[in-house]
Motif scaffolding. Sequence first.
Motif, PDB file in Angstrom:
ATOM      1  N   ASP A 212       0.833  -1.202   0.000  1.00  0.00           N
ATOM      2  CA  ASP A 212       0.000   0.000   0.000  1.00  0.00           C
ATOM      3  C   ASP A 212       0.872   1.258   0.000  1.00  0.00           C
ATOM      4  O   ASP A 212       1.465   1.624   1.016  1.00  0.00           O
ATOM      5  N   GLY A 214      -0.183   4.224  -0.170  1.00  0.00           N
ATOM      6  CA  GLY A 214      -0.815   5.206   0.699  1.00  0.00           C
ATOM      7  C   GLY A 214      -0.299   5.100   2.127  1.00  0.00           C
ATOM      8  O   GLY A 214      -0.060   6.109   2.800  1.00  0.00           O
ATOM      9  N   VAL A 255      -3.624   3.791  -8.995  1.00  0.00           N
ATOM     10  CA  VAL A 255      -4.846   3.115  -8.536  1.00  0.00           C
ATOM     11  C   VAL A 255      -5.213   3.499  -7.102  1.00  0.00           C
ATOM     12  O   VAL A 255      -6.193   2.967  -6.557  1.00  0.00           O
ATOM     13  N   LEU A 256      -4.467   4.415  -6.484  1.00  0.00           N
ATOM     14  CA  LEU A 256      -4.855   4.889  -5.159  1.00  0.00           C
ATOM     15  C   LEU A 256      -6.134   5.718  -5.258  1.00  0.00           C
ATOM     16  O   LEU A 256      -6.359   6.411  -6.262  1.00  0.00           O
ATOM     17  N   PRO A 257      -6.986   5.687  -4.235  1.00  0.00           N
ATOM     18  CA  PRO A 257      -8.258   6.425  -4.294  1.00  0.00           C
ATOM     19  C   PRO A 257      -8.083   7.918  -4.557  1.00  0.00           C
ATOM     20  O   PRO A 257      -8.909   8.535  -5.226  1.00  0.00           O
ATOM     21  N   GLU A 258      -6.996   8.506  -4.049  1.00  0.00           N
ATOM     22  CA  GLU A 258      -6.802   9.951  -4.202  1.00  0.00           C
ATOM     23  C   GLU A 258      -6.095  10.324  -5.499  1.00  0.00           C
ATOM     24  O   GLU A 258      -5.856  11.507  -5.757  1.00  0.00           O
ATOM     25  N   THR A 260      -5.295  11.225  -9.329  1.00  0.00           N
ATOM     26  CA  THR A 260      -6.000  11.894 -10.413  1.00  0.00           C
ATOM     27  C   THR A 260      -5.657  11.205 -11.730  1.00  0.00           C
ATOM     28  O   THR A 260      -4.601  10.577 -11.865  1.00  0.00           O
ATOM     29  N   PRO A 263      -6.539   5.192 -14.028  1.00  0.00           N
ATOM     30  CA  PRO A 263      -5.611   4.201 -13.478  1.00  0.00           C
ATOM     31  C   PRO A 263      -4.859   3.481 -14.587  1.00  0.00           C
ATOM     32  O   PRO A 263      -5.383   3.267 -15.680  1.00  0.00           O
TER      33      PRO A 263
END
Length: 329
Positions: A212, A214, A255-258, A260, A263
């Motif tokens: 991860d 993140g 592919v991280l949620p935050e 831009t 992906p």
Amino acid sequence: MTPAGVPLLSARGVRVAFPGRRGAPDARAVDGVDLDIGPGEIVALVGESGCGKTTLARALLGLVEPTAGQVSFDGRPLEYSGRALKAYRRRVQLVLQDPSGSLNPRHTVYDAVAEGLRIHRFDGDERATVAGALSRAGLRPPERFFLRHPHELSGGQRQRVVIAGALALEPELLVADEPVASLDASVRGEILALLLRLRDRLGLSALVVTHDLGLAWNIADRVAVMYLGRIVETGPVERVLTAPRHPYTRALLSVLPEATGDPVILTGEPPDPSRVPSGCRFHARCPVLAGGAADRAGVARACRERDPGMPDGSGAAQVACHWAHAREG
């Protein structure tokens, strides 16, 4: 105490190979890694499942003896005799991802934390040491937890007990393998904040193994991105995660949620470590090569045929990528 400028933990050219079955080539799980961890530094080792990061962590802990290369701690090469490893593991402690699997359900919290002290024949005040470790891990008042069993605790409390068991021996380095993967999102931040406090208050170093990025952003000073047995990009966490240079790092970040933009979906699965591709080991899945950017930069052939080398393990920002070097040259 580690002399100034000397890494607390250092790997040089570390390789770990597992014999292939029925005459198949050896699986090169770790294939020549250089990595330093300085005193008080948190390094995140990041990559997909199967990239070799857990095997590398086991080699750094002395749980697996490298096929080649050397691990050094506090400036001295690691020895693999039983006595030397026992002394080493008092200074370097492992924190596993699944606290339920790490704790014996029949043992009380007190016994779980005291286990390492008893293995190492600690001759001080055991009760005070256990209480201090639980308190530092955020379980207060510690005496309230002494007689509890793992099933009576929340997931976050169980992970704190595991961390307390590591802290009881006053280690200099923690190796945390996916330390929050099994926890609810609401608890993850608490455990990460705890690890940061331990670094600030005790001067602990840590290697955090994770898939991860993140998590790496939230806890690490430096990040090392691993692919198919090698580190392909490393540097200060802000540099790597805000301006990634390797196409693999870019794909992981996308592919991280935050994130831009769209992906980046990598095609295929990571290659078999017993059949590592020629050239850059990422080239068969590389979107830069597939999209023609490597060809326009004049490095497509090098990507397929020439090894881009490896970062040297220091704290400098480095990347193993022909395309990134061509862009920057």
